[in-house]
Write an enzyme that holds these catalytic residues in place. Structure first.
Site, mmCIF file in Angstrom:
data_model
loop_
_atom_site.group_PDB
_atom_site.id
_atom_site.type_symbol
_atom_site.label_atom_id
_atom_site.label_comp_id
_atom_site.label_asym_id
_atom_site.label_seq_id
_atom_site.Cartn_x
_atom_site.Cartn_y
_atom_site.Cartn_z
ATOM 1 C CB SER A 100 -0.956 -0.041 1.195
ATOM 2 O OG SER A 100 -1.919 0.978 1.116
ATOM 3 C CG ASP A 239 -2.544 4.229 -1.389
ATOM 4 O OD1 ASP A 239 -3.335 4.131 -2.343
ATOM 5 O OD2 ASP A 239 -2.578 3.466 -0.404
ATOM 6 C CG ASP A 241 -2.964 -0.466 -2.123
ATOM 7 O OD1 ASP A 241 -2.957 0.721 -1.750
ATOM 8 O OD2 ASP A 241 -3.579 -1.362 -1.526
ATOM 9 C CG ASP A 243 -5.900 1.081 -0.224
ATOM 10 O OD1 ASP A 243 -5.083 2.033 -0.269
ATOM 11 O OD2 ASP A 243 -5.833 0.178 0.625
#
Length: 447
Positions: A100, A239, A241, A243
């Site tokens: 992440s 960010d 990833d 999410d």
């Protein structure tokens, strides 16, 4: 106490905490837990960090040895993988390789059920038990070993879904995107352009090492400089990833997850679409948002930090909106996890529908000053007694002033996080939080 799974799957420094051996054992443990997996399918995707191939190879070896077929979707966002797992036939699980917002030295493994939700805590605990046992789990005979399929094309299904949700176009809007050299580097600019927006995209040429590096949602001030030079009407920074998202108004004001929640809550309530007239935040959610929500007759339910806990409360109360200050926003009518791209598209949809600028939607939400610090606890076993002492130190420094505090051990990094918040000057909060940090460091030096 679980050894491997944290609040967001397994995560750690690559080749130290998270090794290919552990990844292989994990996939074998999953084979053991689920039993007869021969011929079952698992979707595997990742963000852009260079360790993805090593970890993916290890996971694939464990799954295919048990007879599972692997659908490799390549670089993808976490929410996109969650959506595809739910909407692809005959898939048992989804596996996302990502850390992440963490730097490239970290990576992680998140597992999704075929309903698009992350594994329950008790299932993760059971899989850990299998991981720690000797591997006597099913191995396919040579003719039934699983194979890998290139399934990168099914990302189009996710893009089509987003376009259906928006059901319109963004012609006339210029949008700045900071993609953090991560999962959304290609798909985010594509979707906005396909919807008619003019796009200025930064930090899209990833090389495996530059994910989240001084860019993206973790560094909003850096992204803000890019936005101010872009000439765009609105900006979004993601960010690694995909999410989470932070937005920028036309004048460069940073619009964090709390402000976005307030905007979304009001919009949905006006439409009669906000279920229960409640939304879910966390212990970190700003008091200013809570005051704003009271004024529009919306209740804030607080929970622990982590989008999985936000989701738990959404499910518990039958709600459809929740999120975190960091920019994880769950629009549960559409997705079962935080989705930075969906959130940014939805915000622009609101702007176009209302014919206003983002600053106008945000102006009534007064965010109280909030400061954050963290203390490294790597290699230390933080006991409950130590955590109580951290809180005592904090209360001693605050000394009865009307300041809200949160001191907690992170679920994703070996750090203790300190947060102070209040309707006081930020400089004053900074003085206090640095004093608290210094005293906690002194305390830890004795262990």
């Amino acid at each position: 106490m679980r050894r491997f799974f944290g609040t967001d799957g397994i995560r750690g420094v690559v080749n130290e905490d998270l090794t290919p051996e552990l990844a292989y054992k994990l996939s074998r443990a999953i084979v053991g837990y689920f039993g007869n997996v021969k011929g079952k399918k698992v979707i595997i995707g990742s963000d852009t960090r260079n360790s993805k191939d090593m970890l993916k190879s290890a996971l694939v070896a464990g799954f295919t040895s048990g007879g599972m077929n692997v659908l490799d979707v390549g670089v993808i966002s976490t929410p996109a993988l969650s959506y595809l797992v739910k909407n692809q036939d005959e898939v048992l699980l989804g596996v996302m390789i990502s850390a992440s917002h963490n730097p490239v030295e970290y990576n992680g493994i998140k597992i999704f059920k075929n309903d698009g939700f992350k594994l329950d805590d008790d299932v993760e605990a059971e899989i850990e038990n299998y991981l720690l046992k000797e591997d006597n789990y099913y191995r396919a005979n040579p003719r039934e070993i699983g194979v890998i399929y290139d399934f990168s094309h099914i990302k189009e299904k996710y893009k089509n879904y987003l376009r259906e949700i928006i059901n319109g176009n963004f012609e006339g809007y210029k949008v700045m995107l900071d993609c953090a050299f991560g999962s959304l580097s290609e798909i985010a600019p594509e979707v906005f352009r396909e919807l008619g927006a003019e796009v200025v995209a930064y930090n899209t040429k990833y090389n495996g090492l530059n994910i989240n590096e001084n860019c993206g949602a973790v560094y909003p001030e850096t992204s803000k400089k890019l936005f101010l030079n872009s000439g765009a009407h609105i900006g979004f920074t993601y960010d690694g990833d995909g999410d989470r998202v932070i937005a920028f108004s036309e004048n460069g004001e940073i619009i964090d997850g709390d402000i976005m929640l307030g905007i979304l809550a009001k919009y949905l309530k006006e439409k009669g679409l906000l279920k229960g007239d409640k939304i879910v935040g966390t212990i970190m959610t700003n008091l200013g948002l809570e005051e704003y929500l009271k004024n529009i007759n919306v209740e804030l339910i607080r929970t622990k930090v982590g989008d999985r806990y936000v989701l738990d409360e959404i499910l518990k109360y039958g709600l459809n909106l929740g999120g975190e200050t960091s920019g994880h926003i769950i629009l549960f009518d559409y997705m079962s996890t935080g989705d930075g791209l969906l959130t940014s598209l939805f915000l622009l949809k609101i702007l176009k529908e209302k014919g206003v600028k983002l600053s106008e939607l945000a102006k009534d939400i007064k965010i109280f000053p909030q400061v954050h610090e963290k203390v490294s606890v790597k290699g230390l076993n933080i006991t409950e007694d130590m955590e109580k002492r951290f809180i005592e130190i904090t209360e001693e420094v605050i000394n009865g002033k009307n300041i809200r505090y949160i001191v907690r051990k992170s679920g994703t990094e070996p750090v203790v996080r300190i947060t102070l918040e209040g309707d006081v000057p930020k400089e004053y909060l900074n003085e206090l939080v640095l004093e608290i940090k210094s005293r906690i460091i002194d305390l830890l030096s004795n262990f």
